[in-house]
Motif scaffolding. Structure first.
Motif, PDB file in Angstrom:
ATOM      1  N   GLY A   1     -12.496 -18.845 -67.988  1.00 26.64           N
ATOM      2  CA  GLY A   1     -11.288 -19.118 -68.754  1.00 26.64           C
ATOM      3  C   GLY A   1     -10.664 -17.828 -69.278  1.00 26.64           C
ATOM      4  N   THR A   2     -11.511 -16.898 -69.675  1.00 24.95           N
ATOM      5  CA  THR A   2     -11.023 -15.605 -70.168  1.00 24.95           C
ATOM      6  C   THR A   2     -10.124 -14.945 -69.130  1.00 24.95           C
ATOM      7  OG1 THR A   2     -12.974 -15.249 -71.550  1.00 24.95           O
ATOM      8  CG2 THR A   2     -11.774 -13.272 -70.856  1.00 24.95           C
TER       9      THR A   2
ATOM     10  N   ASP B   1      -2.830 -23.342 -72.678  1.00 24.84           N
ATOM     11  CA  ASP B   1      -4.214 -23.011 -72.347  1.00 24.84           C
ATOM     12  C   ASP B   1      -4.986 -24.326 -72.357  1.00 24.84           C
ATOM     13  OD1 ASP B   1      -6.807 -22.259 -72.099  1.00 24.84           O
ATOM     14  OD2 ASP B   1      -6.764 -20.733 -73.682  1.00 24.84           O
TER      15      ASP B   1
ATOM     16  N   ASN C   1     -10.711 -25.109 -80.807  1.00 23.66           N
ATOM     17  CA  ASN C   1     -11.625 -24.015 -81.112  1.00 23.66           C
ATOM     18  C   ASN C   1     -11.635 -23.645 -82.590  1.00 23.66           C
ATOM     19  OD1 ASN C   1     -13.007 -22.976 -78.632  1.00 23.66           O
ATOM     20  ND2 ASN C   1     -10.912 -23.030 -77.864  1.00 23.66           N
TER      21      ASN C   1
ATOM     22  N   LYS D   1     -13.616 -24.580 -67.401  1.00 26.56           N
ATOM     23  CA  LYS D   1     -14.600 -25.624 -67.722  1.00 26.56           C
ATOM     24  C   LYS D   1     -14.652 -26.734 -66.674  1.00 26.56           C
ATOM     25  CE  LYS D   1     -14.290 -24.467 -72.635  1.00 26.56           C
ATOM     26  NZ  LYS D   1     -15.524 -23.926 -73.143  1.00 26.56           N
TER      27      LYS D   1
ATOM     28  N   VAL E   1      -7.921 -24.867 -70.917  1.00 23.84           N
ATOM     29  CA  VAL E   1      -9.313 -24.643 -70.522  1.00 23.84           C
ATOM     30  C   VAL E   1     -10.198 -25.784 -71.061  1.00 23.84           C
ATOM     31  CG1 VAL E   1     -11.308 -23.116 -70.916  1.00 23.84           C
ATOM     32  CG2 VAL E   1      -9.129 -22.164 -70.146  1.00 23.84           C
ATOM     33  N   ILE E   2      -9.880 -26.298 -72.241  1.00 29.42           N
ATOM     34  CA  ILE E   2     -10.632 -27.446 -72.766  1.00 29.42           C
ATOM     35  C   ILE E   2      -9.956 -28.775 -72.403  1.00 29.42           C
ATOM     36  CG2 ILE E   2     -11.190 -28.687 -74.919  1.00 29.42           C
ATOM     37  CD1 ILE E   2     -12.221 -26.101 -76.076  1.00 29.42           C
TER      38      ILE E   2
ATOM     39  N   TYR F   1      -8.342 -20.075 -79.567  1.00 28.46           N
ATOM     40  CA  TYR F   1      -9.204 -19.129 -78.844  1.00 28.46           C
ATOM     41  C   TYR F   1      -8.819 -19.159 -77.380  1.00 28.46           C
ATOM     42  CZ  TYR F   1     -13.437 -17.044 -76.804  1.00 28.46           C
ATOM     43  OH  TYR F   1     -14.312 -16.240 -76.105  1.00 28.46           O
ATOM     44  N   HIS F   2      -8.652 -17.975 -76.810  1.00 25.85           N
ATOM     45  CA  HIS F   2      -8.233 -17.895 -75.411  1.00 25.85           C
ATOM     46  C   HIS F   2      -9.150 -16.981 -74.606  1.00 25.85           C
ATOM     47  CE1 HIS F   2      -4.617 -20.023 -76.619  1.00 25.85           C
ATOM     48  NE2 HIS F   2      -4.385 -19.104 -77.531  1.00 25.85           N
ATOM     49  N   GLY F   3     -10.422 -16.913 -75.004  1.00 23.43           N
ATOM     50  CA  GLY F   3     -11.347 -16.041 -74.290  1.00 23.43           C
ATOM     51  C   GLY F   3     -11.427 -14.685 -74.948  1.00 23.43           C
TER      52      GLY F   3
HETATM   53  N1  PLP Z   1      -9.397 -20.834 -73.532  1.00 18.32           N
HETATM   54  C1  PLP Z   1      -9.923 -21.840 -74.231  1.00 18.32           C
HETATM   55  C2  PLP Z   1      -9.014 -22.864 -74.834  1.00 18.32           C
HETATM   56  C3  PLP Z   1     -11.302 -21.939 -74.395  1.00 18.32           C
HETATM   57  O1  PLP Z   1     -11.816 -22.941 -75.114  1.00 18.32           O
HETATM   58  C4  PLP Z   1     -12.123 -20.956 -73.808  1.00 18.32           C
HETATM   59  C5  PLP Z   1     -13.590 -21.011 -73.970  1.00 18.32           C
HETATM   60  O2  PLP Z   1     -14.139 -21.789 -74.684  1.00 18.32           O
HETATM   61  C6  PLP Z   1     -11.530 -19.923 -73.080  1.00 18.32           C
HETATM   62  C7  PLP Z   1     -10.169 -19.889 -72.954  1.00 18.32           C
HETATM   63  C8  PLP Z   1     -12.385 -18.883 -72.427  1.00 18.32           C
HETATM   64  O3  PLP Z   1     -13.076 -19.447 -71.375  1.00 18.32           O
HETATM   65  P1  PLP Z   1     -14.444 -18.762 -70.855  1.00 18.32           P
HETATM   66  O4  PLP Z   1     -15.456 -18.957 -71.910  1.00 18.32           O
HETATM   67  O5  PLP Z   1     -14.727 -19.528 -69.585  1.00 18.32           O
HETATM   68  O6  PLP Z   1     -14.132 -17.336 -70.572  1.00 18.32           O
END
Ligand code: PLP
Length: 418
Positions: A116-117, A238, A210, A266, A240-241, A143-145
């Motif tokens: 995700g980062t 974002d 987050n 994820k 990712v979740i 949170y975005h990584g």
């Molecule tokens: N973006 C969001 C919304 C997240 O919740 C996360 C991780 O929890 C990330 C980005 C970063 O993902 P990763 O841990 O796979 O690098």
């Protein structure tokens, strides 16, 4: 916490910082040593001391179908026989890209990455390359990584460790990251006003998950859509979740909003290291080798991770009742907390109880929570056989493997723990 986990943790600390490869896993905020995991199946996770727990961490979201979901395991095993990585294109990458695009039919192209980062870091680079502007807006507590420019008043482990800005990030790296308050339109308007023609993108977790789960106020996401459009800036969700969790089409489907770019992680990787960013062709064509925004990866589109992603997405796409089931399950957990007078936020299968008085709709509400009370609750839940995230500032993840029996036991554990 048994002897073996403790011994393994002590040993790990001699060779790994804090004994863990991601900070929240160390359980520091809940004043307990972590469980060392031996294996997991369905909704249950088993530690090295023979303990069995109903798992609401679900690897922090990916395991929406439960652990060791058989079709994913079988496909991964078969794929392994053909070699683990080629560093060359495979047909399966296109299959996965198409499965992702079915979730977001207003998008055209996908780039696969490993975390995700990386997905977010790359999406922001693309947004800057496309708009030819430098500044971005992010929200406090989102949170975005762990890329440099986004470790500014961030949620998740940084909030848990009371260190929302990381050391080691030069000021210059975050000088173009502007901070707004989630659910506060005026804070966004002020930044656009003060930085006219300079904002490349607004990045947001459409449902903040987050800092604990904080849903968007009615109209907030629509407002972000409009203000970015009016200012020639891109809106990046974002997801990712939320991606493939709130619905197959994630938050953009759930709320009926079309951002300019979306990041996935994820769930999209079925439990393997895989993530993605998507946008229209016009935007994605700035990415190398078509355009001049560089982004690459030795293991990007890795055949094993792609196989896991394909199987998980196929299962979700072919049985959309999954979303009804996990939503219903989570609503019963929500009701159990509420009955005990605990503040709880829930969107679909994501929920968080908050140890505070009154509603939690903002980052400042989140900061008022009693983390000591949370820690006591966490330890009791664990003693009652339920494994939730070891932090007030994370979500509970429900999977399709959670059963009625799990629900009954969890509600009992909640009653014993609060
Ligand atoms: N973006 C969001 C919304 C997240 O919740 C996360 C991780 O929890 C990330 C980005 C970063 O993902 P990763 O841990 O796979 O690098």
């Amino acid at each position: 916490m048994g002897n073996k986990s403790e011994t393994l943790f002590d040993d790990a600390k001699t060779v790994i910082p804090g004994g863990v490869n991601s900070p929240v896993r160390a359980f520091r905020a809940v004043d307990r040593n972590p469980l060392f995991i031996n294996h997991a199946k369905g909704s249950h996770i088993f530690d090295e001391d023979g303990g069995e727990y109903i798992d609401y961490v679900c690897s922090w979201g990916p395991m929406i179908l439960g652990h060791a979901y058989q079709p994913v395991i079988d496909a991964v095993k078969a794929a392994c026989e053909n070699g683990l990585s080629y560093g060359a294109p495979t047909e399966k990458e296109t299959v996965l890209a198409k499965l992702i695009l079915e979730a977001v039919p207003f998008m055209d192209k996908v780039r696969l990455v490993n975390s995700g980062t990386e997905a977010v870091m790359s999406a922001i680079r693309v947004a800057r390359g496309y708009t030819k502007r430098d500044k971005i807006i992010k929200f406090r507590g989102n949170y975005h990584g762990h890329s440099d420019g986004l470790l500014v008043t961030a949620g998740s482990g940084l909030l848990t460790e009371s260190n929302p800005d990381s050391a080691g990030v030069p000021k210059g790296y975050t000088a173009t990251t502007l901070l707004a308050d989630y659910n506060d339109k005026a804070s966004v308007e002020a930044l656009f006003e003060a930085n006219k023609g300079q904002i490349a993108a607004v990045i947001v977790e459409p449902v903040s998950a987050n800092m604990g789960v904080v849903p968007p106020n009615e109209g907030f996401l629509e407002f972000l859509r409009q203000i970015t459009k009016d200012n020639g800036s891109l809106l990046i969700f974002d997801e990712v979740i939320t991606g493939f969790r709130l619905a197959y089409g994630g938050a953009s489907e759930y709320y009926g909003i079309q951002p300019d770019m979306i990041t996935f992680g994820k769930i999209v990787g079925g439990g393997m290291p895989l993530a993605a960013y998507v946008a229209t062709s016009e935007i994605m064509d700035v990415v190398a080798p078509v355009g001049s925004v560089y982004q690459a990866g030795t293991l990007s589109g890795n055949p094993i991770a792609v196989t896991a992603g394909i199987e998980q997405l196929k299962a979700l796409k072919n049985d959309k009742d999954i979303y009804i089931r996990i939503d219903e399950f989570a609503s019963k957990l929500e009701a159990a907390y509420r009955e005990l007078g605990v503040t709880v936020n829930r969107v679909g299968s994501l929920l968080s109880p908050f140890f505070t008085d009154g509603e939690v709709t903002s980052y400042s509400d989140v900061l008022k929570c009693d983390t000591k009370k949370f820690a006591a609750y966490f330890r009791k839940m664990l003693d009652n056989g339920v494994y939730v995230a070891p932090s007030q500032f994370e979500a509970m993840f429900v999977s399709d493997a959670h059963s009625q029996d799990d629900l009954d036991k969890t509600i009992k554990a909640i009653k014993n723990s609060i």
